[in-house]
Design an enzyme around this catalytic site. Structure first.
Site, PDB file in Angstrom:
ATOM      1  CE  LYS A   1      -1.797   2.763   2.381  1.00 56.90           C
ATOM      2  NZ  LYS A   1      -2.173   4.206   2.222  1.00 56.90           N
TER       3      LYS A   1
ATOM      4  CD  GLU B   1      12.255   4.618   8.902  1.00 60.45           C
ATOM      5  OE1 GLU B   1      12.257   5.525   9.828  1.00 60.45           O
ATOM      6  OE2 GLU B   1      12.666   4.419   7.416  1.00 60.45           O
TER       7      GLU B   1
ATOM      8  CB  CYS C   1      12.755   9.351   8.599  1.00 58.70           C
ATOM      9  SG  CYS C   1      13.423   7.844   8.259  1.00 58.70           S
TER      10      CYS C   1
END
Length: 494
Positions: free
Chosen positions: A180, A255, A288
């Site tokens: 997805k 994560e 990130c």
């Protein structure tokens, strides 16, 4: 709804990919380019029905794919890598239009890494294993057995690279996949389906369902047919996924966010330190791993700040398709509103803006100026929470202990970077930092054979190399008794 759209001259199918064929949904969502707000197309919006069809297809395809030899699976993955390389320019342009990251970065780094993801895990698969070992004359034989259908949920900041970072090892392990992609950047996942089919990946082995997290994502992680879930994204979403997956005891790899520090000591190469700090604006701060907290030894604060501001002023902000552009737009109006809210609240609480501090009025839309704030308290929101935009804070320290304490004083632990001219200090400080990855005098050097993941609220588990196969497989140990192979009653003579 048109089944195909043209993005940068490239035809992209807007439908899901389920069981080796295209499947449309009655509902759609609008995909918009962050570069100029242009509508790219209406994309099929999946929900529980499409997810169930995709999981059913993945379950049906699993026995056949799991039974293929390692060499056969590796050959298909290498063929996928060939397909990525053949369409590298198309993939780069479509992804730049879809998520706003620099076109030159997609061409030179990101899309080559996509191909490398498949080649690496194909090669690693062929060498996966360990020597049998003995226990009181008994032989222990360890195998990595495919786990089953895997749900992979990926973010919008590096769509195809992060999708294939998960997809490649899952497929290499013999699993099937339901992917997805993020609804803000779904297009290259659709192109990947075409590439994989052309490479000979059997129907149902890779499935892609587009849509919103609350609809398609929730239906996927709660599905009892899913045997692994790998997610990259925010901590609040990860909590919801973990809660939803708990009744099925589905193993998770998460994560998550970061609030990483860059520690700059007085003995560092100051030009290198400034380079490292400026690099944190990469992808408009939507990384990130970004070291958004600059921790600078007080004796060099003035000189570091002067050099940093000179470099920041020279950054060219604009259309990410232009070769000279150094920082492009942020992904979505909601993201820009979030970034600006953090900055406005920080300034109201006493922070000083050294550069940036708001949207770029000359460009309008989603372009947020690269920002540096100082005068921030350690417990301030801007120091403790992930902004995910081109916003850095600057704090000072006087001692090594203080630097480490500041670096570790958040709920995150994804990464840390330090600049120092002392090998001994680098070893001491690295050992004390709470982080899944520590970079010393460098940044964003990642090898696929290394473990990757976060500590504390930055994640659960590690992926990369053996760690990926450990997650995507059921690891089995078969113990055989010595001299246990003769049929009963056999006396050893022919």
């Amino acid at each position: 709804m048109s089944e195909h759209i043209t993005v940068g001259g490239v035809a992209v199918d807007t439908r899901h990919w389920i069981g080796g064929r295209r499947v449309a949904s009655a509902a759609t969502f609008t995909d918009v380019s962050p570069i100029d707000g242009a509508v790219l197309g209406e994309i099929s919006r999946g929900g529980p029905a499409e997810v169930d069809a995709a999981v059913t297809a993945a379950r049906a395809a699993f026995p056949g794919w799991a039974a293929t030899s390692r060499a056969e699976r590796a050959a298909v993955l290498n063929a996928v890598a060939d397909g990525v390389e053949a369409r590298l320019e198309e993939l780069a342009l479509v992804e730049t239009l879809d998520n706003g990251a620099l076109l030159r970065s997609h061409r030179r780094g990101v899309m080559p890494r996509v191909a490398h993801n498949f080649r690496f895990f194909a090669g690693w698969l062929l060498d996966l294993g360990r020597e049998d070992f003995d226990t009181r004359g008994h032989t222990n034989h360890v195998t990595w057995d495919p786990a089953g259908p895997c749900a992979l949920i990926t973010p919008w900041n590096a769509p195809l690279m992060l999708a294939t970072w998960k997809t490649a090892p899952a497929l290499a392990a013999g699993n099937t996949v339901v992917l997805k992609p993020a609804e803000w950047s779904p297009l290259t996942a659709s192109l990947l389906c075409d590439i994989a089919a052309a490479a000979g990946l059997p129907p149902g082995v890779l499935n892609v369902v587009q849509g919103y997290g609350a609809e398609a994502g929730t239906a996927l992680v709660e599905h009892p047919g899913i045997r692994r879930i790998s997610f990259t994204g925010s901590v609040p979403t990860a909590r919801r996924i973990a809660t939803t997956a708990a009744p099925n005891l589905t193993p998770l790899s998460l994560e998550l966010g970061g609030k990483s520090p860059l520690l700059i000591f007085a003995d560092a190469d100051l030009d290198l330190a400034v380079d490292l700090a400026i690099e944190q604006y990469d992808n408009a701060g939507q990384v990130c791993l970004a070291a958004t907290r600059l921790l600078v030894e007080s004796t060099i604060e003035e000189e570091f700040t002067r050099r940093f501001l000179e470099r920041a002023a020279a950054l060219v902000q604009g259309d990410p398709r232009d070769e000279d552009t150094g920082i492009g737009p942020n992904i979505h109006p909601r993201q820009v509103e979030k970034i600006d809210g953090f900055v406005r609240r920080a300034v109201a609480a006493g922070a000083r803006v050294l550069t940036g501090g708001g949207p770029n009025a000359d460009l309008g839309g989603l372009y947020y100026r690269p920002t540096l704030l100082t005068g921030v308290a350690q417990d301030a929101e801007i120091v403790q929470e992930e902004v995910f935009g081109p916003v850095l804070t600057l704090q000072t320290f006087d001692t090594e202990d203080e630097a480490v304490d500041l670096a570790n004083d958040t709920r995150f632990g994804l990464a840390a970077t330090l600049a120092t001219g002392s090998r001994e200090r680098a070893e001491r400080v690295s050992a004390r930092l709470v982080a899944g990855t520590v970079w010393v005098n460098c940044f964003f050097v990642r090898d696929l054979q290394a473990p990757f993941g976060g500590s504390r609220e930055s994640g659960v588990g590690r992926e990369g190399g053996d760690w990926s196969f450990d997650f995507y497989c059921d690891i089995k140990n078969t113990v055989s008794a010595p001299n246990g192979w003769a049929p009963k009653g056999w006396n050893g003579h022919g």
